[in-house]
Design an enzyme around this catalytic site. Sequence first.
Site: not given
Length: 401
Positions: A7, A91, A180, A241, A385
């Site tokens: 990743n 990823r 996601h 965010r 993941e």
Amino acid sequence: MKILVLNCGSSSLKYQVFNMDGETVLANGKVERIGMEDAILTHEPTGKQKVKKVSEIYEHKTAIKSVLETLIDKSDGVLADYSEIQAVGHRVVHGGESFSDSVLITPEVEDAIRKCIDLAPLHNPANLLGIDAVKEVMPTTPQVAVFDTAFHQTMDKKTFLYPIPMEQYKKYKIRRYGFHGTSHKYVAEKALDVLNLSANGSKIVSCHIGNGGSVTAIKDGKSVDTSMGMTPLEGLMMGTRSGDIDPAAVLYIMNKEELTLQEINSMLNKHSGLIGISGISSDMREIEDGLLANNESATLAFNMYEYRIRKYIGAYAAAMNGLDVLIFTAGVGENSPILRKQICDNLSYLGVELDNEKNDVFAKHDRVISSENSRVKVLVIPTNEELMIARDTQNIIGNQT
Ligand code: ADP
């Protein structure tokens, strides 16, 4: 089969090595501060002591070389030789409209990832650097790309389009993509497994609540709507965010404060959400401490955060005309009983009833936390993941040989 999962971010890289016979993790780790003279490699071989090395690492290629050298190190390593790695799974954040599934990386696939750079300027270039670096260091090892956006490519047009002039979509592919996806897919499949239910006919809402957060509606095993949009800024209130905000408010602030595009982008992505409202922290643990101490701004931040998740769950029950399974995952979703309780106690109209004792248990495994009588089953599923990326990589490589 042994698989390396990577990743790659702009200045960091996380990795895991899987032995797919039994799906065990042989090692995991990360390289931080790539580009600096004091980059840090942290390596955790399963069953052995964690190691930390500080060295000059100016580019991703050097970072990957250091990881590979560590993996075959006599004392800290977990492989005899890195030719043992039969495939590398990456990823990749943005696959645009080109990818609805994971793929074997070819020059054409690399071009398509490059074309999505406009949509993910921070992430896709780093993902490409990682792919390039592996190509140089292990030229014959096959590589697979697993996209954060792919699972959501099943959303239909009425869901993914923004109601703005159609030419914006035609010219620039302005639309909702969602992120996601690997996590939402993993936890939904896991939940069906735990409940012994078939995907057909199932109506699931999964809440991936970490530093970033998104809620996804999954009907018949397919993503039908998700809260993140063209970028990961849309949707829930997150650690830093804003999530959903009237676009006119953005224009108003830019005008009043004479902000540049970069400044407003930074405000909405890095200085909003929990940190923006509380002024305390973007970390839910500190917000909860504030909540328990009756701190006013922490309480407000917590309540706004919870309310916005709950509204999305209600919206997605409406989108699917029902709800059977509600899943919580990622850092906050897996570890905050207090947040899960406030959400679920206010969803009784949907048939959600929490078992408070089960909800309060801290555990690292899949579990049902709703009561026996709850019409909607509520589960905590730790996301994985990396395992999903390793599985996709194995499937794709298996199909090639
Ligand atoms: P990322 O989006 O970076 O992958 P994670 O899914 O790892 O994030 O989630 C990280 C966040 O999880 C932390 O910032 C913190 O807010 C939250 N978190 C971790 N542990 C707990 C806990 N015990 N209680 C509440 N929140 C937690």
